[in-house]
Design a protein around this motif. Structure first.
Motif, short mmCIF file in Angstrom:
data_model
loop_
_atom_site.label_atom_id
_atom_site.label_comp_id
_atom_site.label_asym_id
_atom_site.label_seq_id
_atom_site.Cartn_x
_atom_site.Cartn_y
_atom_site.Cartn_z
N GLY A 184 1.04 -1.15 -0.18
CA GLY A 184 -0.03 0.00 -0.50
C GLY A 184 0.71 0.89 -0.13
N ASP A 185 1.86 1.44 0.87
CA ASP A 185 2.22 2.55 0.69
C ASP A 185 3.75 2.73 0.30
OD1 ASP A 185 3.73 0.85 2.36
OD2 ASP A 185 4.89 2.64 3.63
N ALA A 186 3.81 1.43 -0.62
CA ALA A 186 5.16 1.15 -1.96
C ALA A 186 6.71 1.59 -1.64
CB ALA A 186 5.02 2.16 -2.60
N ASP A 187 6.79 0.77 -0.28
CA ASP A 187 8.05 0.47 0.96
C ASP A 187 8.48 -1.46 0.47
OD1 ASP A 187 7.03 -1.35 2.92
OD2 ASP A 187 7.58 0.49 4.15
N ARG A 188 7.80 -1.96 -0.49
CA ARG A 188 7.99 -3.08 -0.14
C ARG A 188 7.67 -3.58 -1.89
NH1 ARG A 188 5.58 -6.94 4.06
NH2 ARG A 188 5.68 -6.18 5.92
N CYS A 189 8.93 -4.86 -2.16
CA CYS A 189 9.02 -4.95 -4.09
C CYS A 189 8.93 -6.54 -3.89
CB CYS A 189 9.80 -4.50 -5.03
SG CYS A 189 9.35 -5.05 -6.31
N LEU A 190 8.15 -7.29 -4.51
CA LEU A 190 8.22 -9.13 -4.51
C LEU A 190 7.82 -9.12 -5.73
CD1 LEU A 190 5.98 -10.86 -1.50
CD2 LEU A 190 8.11 -9.86 -2.57
N ALA A 191 8.22 -9.96 -6.89
CA ALA A 191 8.17 -9.67 -7.88
C ALA A 191 7.59 -11.22 -8.62
CB ALA A 191 9.78 -9.91 -8.37
N VAL A 192 7.22 -11.56 -10.01
CA VAL A 192 6.90 -12.87 -9.84
C VAL A 192 7.93 -12.62 -11.11
CG1 VAL A 192 5.13 -13.81 -12.02
CG2 VAL A 192 4.64 -12.41 -9.80
N ASP A 193 8.04 -13.89 -12.08
CA ASP A 193 9.37 -14.45 -13.68
C ASP A 193 7.96 -14.01 -14.76
OD1 ASP A 193 7.68 -16.96 -13.24
OD2 ASP A 193 10.28 -17.62 -12.60
N ALA A 194 8.94 -14.44 -15.36
CA ALA A 194 7.90 -14.62 -17.17
C ALA A 194 6.87 -16.11 -16.94
CB ALA A 194 8.58 -14.95 -18.24
N GLY A 228 5.63 -17.23 -14.36
CA GLY A 228 4.38 -16.45 -13.04
C GLY A 228 4.67 -17.19 -11.84
N ASN A 229 6.38 -17.51 -11.51
CA ASN A 229 7.18 -17.88 -10.68
C ASN A 229 7.14 -16.85 -9.65
OD1 ASN A 229 6.63 -20.67 -10.96
ND2 ASN A 229 8.22 -20.07 -12.20
N GLU A 230 6.31 -16.84 -8.14
CA GLU A 230 7.05 -15.99 -7.21
C GLU A 230 8.39 -15.81 -6.96
OE1 GLU A 230 5.82 -14.45 -2.21
OE2 GLU A 230 5.07 -16.21 -3.37
N VAL A 231 9.32 -14.59 -7.21
CA VAL A 231 10.54 -14.27 -6.26
C VAL A 231 10.76 -12.96 -4.76
CG1 VAL A 231 12.55 -12.98 -7.00
CG2 VAL A 231 11.31 -14.06 -8.87
N ASP A 232 10.89 -13.77 -3.87
CA ASP A 232 10.69 -13.18 -2.89
C ASP A 232 11.97 -12.52 -2.53
OD1 ASP A 232 12.84 -15.12 -1.48
OD2 ASP A 232 11.91 -16.26 -0.71
N GLY A 233 11.92 -11.73 -1.48
CA GLY A 233 12.84 -11.03 -0.83
C GLY A 233 13.96 -11.32 -0.84
N ASP A 234 14.28 -13.10 -0.65
CA ASP A 234 15.47 -12.87 -0.65
C ASP A 234 16.32 -13.41 -1.34
OD1 ASP A 234 15.51 -13.39 2.39
OD2 ASP A 234 15.05 -15.65 2.83
N HIS A 268 10.84 -5.51 1.42
CA HIS A 268 11.85 -4.51 1.95
C HIS A 268 12.72 -4.78 2.02
CE1 HIS A 268 10.04 -0.97 5.16
NE2 HIS A 268 11.10 -0.54 4.71
N VAL A 269 13.43 -3.90 0.99
CA VAL A 269 14.22 -4.26 0.53
C VAL A 269 15.38 -2.38 0.64
CG1 VAL A 269 16.36 -4.06 -1.14
CG2 VAL A 269 14.91 -5.80 -1.50
N ILE A 270 16.88 -2.14 0.98
CA ILE A 270 17.34 -0.95 1.55
C ILE A 270 18.10 -0.83 0.46
CG2 ILE A 270 17.66 0.69 3.30
CD1 ILE A 270 16.25 -1.14 5.12
N MET A 271 18.74 0.11 0.03
CA MET A 271 19.83 0.70 -0.98
C MET A 271 20.00 1.96 -0.26
SD MET A 271 18.84 -0.92 -4.43
CE MET A 271 19.90 -0.97 -4.98
#
Length: 449
Positions: free
Chosen positions: A242-252, A254-260, A330-333
């Protein structure tokens, strides 16, 4: 009395715990604590205020702005923007502090209030305690020309977008990206910045109406994103909360790519550019053992912090490190921001794909995730978990049975009478069986009278 501030500001049911009265009082107290004592150059203190699109954010933001102005603080009202945008703008404008109204990934009825110190950094516990101690106290109210002014910050979004594009190491030309904005604070910003970076974009969950934030969309509900990635034959799907401080991803596929996995991909990218400080990544104790093993193979050290982005950030700042985060995405750079930034994370992930020409699935293949099971044991005396000999003996027995092929972690909840049992093992069945055995021991040994 319980501490008002939690691990990420003050959060709860809007108009229940989080009332306009509380928002007003917190703003007034913060106005007395957060500005530097040396603000004597003829100007009033300044604060940047933003919110996510929850309906309650409309009246809570108004209360915060009123409290600040009434306490002699000039307010730059940035409106609806991601939490990391408010942190960035606090630093970029030279404001004395910032305020964000959001309950992050929580459902719509909740809301929250978090503060940023000068420079866009989260507050130390002692500073939060000082704000809480000043709630409701009398103070010397300014009058006349000394009251604060409220100004709409029309260029907040464009300034944040320029910052994001300036951090991008490689354009996204030719990439097909699906963005799920969770009907939240990044509904406008994220699609715009990905498009400006060169991607062909498809957008879902980007029609906030004040009531639908996080409702079936976003980083806690990935099914719609997976379907959209397959439908559009996209290279990557990006999910914010909701506040866009997190990001998860999905590969081509349809598999989840998590924060780790995301942290590992970015760690390798930074390492290859010579930008991973001390060749070290900061993760939490909940990060999958597969990440730790993969980073060790790559010659990258991993520091494990307590659960919570503030503890990750403490380790990063204390050790002068550049990358850290949580399994939740939640990734910090720190070279580019002072807090987790889901839009920046997604951009960096897609940029690594574009730079290398590799698929997300290929990049994520650097690690093998061990099956992980988490059991929450409720209604127990959590404070005895570390000292109960019978329980600790059971933990040691399970660790010996895993013989280095997995791990066991017992954690006490910070807010509830709950002990969390986490087990990683070579198979899902092994992990579940061990977690269930330990949960039974927790119930037997720690049940409240």
């Amino acid at each position: 009395m319980a501490r008002l501030f939690g691990t990420d500001g003050v959060r709860g049911l809007a108009n229940g715990l989080i009332t306009p009265h509380l928002a007003l009082d917190l703003a007034i107290a913060a106005a007395q604590v957060l500005p530097d004592a040396d603000v004597v150059d003829g100007r009033r203190p300044r604060a940047v205020v933003g919110r996510d699109p929850r309906a309650s954010g409309e009246f809570l933001s108004a209360a915060v702005c009123a409290g600040l102005a009434g306490a002699g603080v000039d307010v730059l009202d940035a409106g609806v923007l991601p939490t990391p945008a408010i942190a960035y703008l606090t630093a970029d404008t030279g404001a004395d502090f910032g305020v964000m109204l959001s309950a992050s990934h929580n459902a719509m009825p909740d809301n929250g209030i978090k503060f940023f110190a000068k420079g866009g950094h989260k507050l130390a516990d002692a500073v939060e305690d000082e704000i809480e101690a000043r709630l409701g106290q009398d103070f010397d109210r300014p009058t006349g020309v000394d009251v604060g002014r409220i100004t709409q910050m029309a260029d907040g979004s464009s300034r944040y977008i320029r910052h994001l594009l300036g951090a991008l190491p490689h354009r996204l030309n030719g990439q097909v990206v699906v963005i799920d904005a969770a009907h939240g604070a990044a509904s406008d910003v994220s699609p715009e910045v990905f498009s400006l970076a060169g991607a062909e974009i498809h957008v879902i969950g980007a029609r906030p109406d004040g009531l639908n934030i996080n409702d079936g969309y976003g980083s806690t509900h990935l099914d719609k994103l997976k379907a959209a990635v397959l439908e559009h034959q996209a290279d990557i799907g990006i999910a914010h909360d909701g506040d866009a401080d997190r990001c998860l991803a999905v590969d081509a596929d349809g598999n989840e790519v998590d924060g780790d996995q995301i942290m590992g991909i970015l760690a390798l990218a930074l390492r290859d550019r010579g930008a991973l400080a001390d060749d070290t990544l900061v993760a939490t104790v909940m990060s999958n053992l597969g990440l730790l093993q993969a980073m060790e193979r790559e010659g990258i050290k991993v520091v494990q912090a307590g659960v919570g982005d503030r503890y990750v950030l403490e380790e990063m700042r204390g050790r002068q490190l550049s990358l850290g985060g949580e399994q939740s995405g939640h990734v910090i750079m720190l070279d580019h921001g002072t807090t987790g930034d889901g839009v920046l994370t997604g951009l960096m992930l897609a940029s690594r794909m574009a730079q290398t020409g590799r698929s997300l699935a290929d990049l994520a293949g650097f690690m093998t995730r061990l099956p992980q099971v988490l059991v929450n044991v409720k209604g127990v005396d959590k404070d005895r978990a570390d000292s109960d000999e019978g329980l600790q003996a059971a933990v040691r027995a399970e660790e010996e049975a895993l013989a280095g092929t997995g791990r066991v972690l017992l954690r006490k909840s910070g807010t509830e009478p709950v002990v969390r049992v986490m087990v990683e093992a070579p198979t899902q069945g092994d992990a579940q069986a061990a977690a269930d055995r330990l949960a039974d021991v927790v119930r037997d040994r720690l049940t409240l009278a």
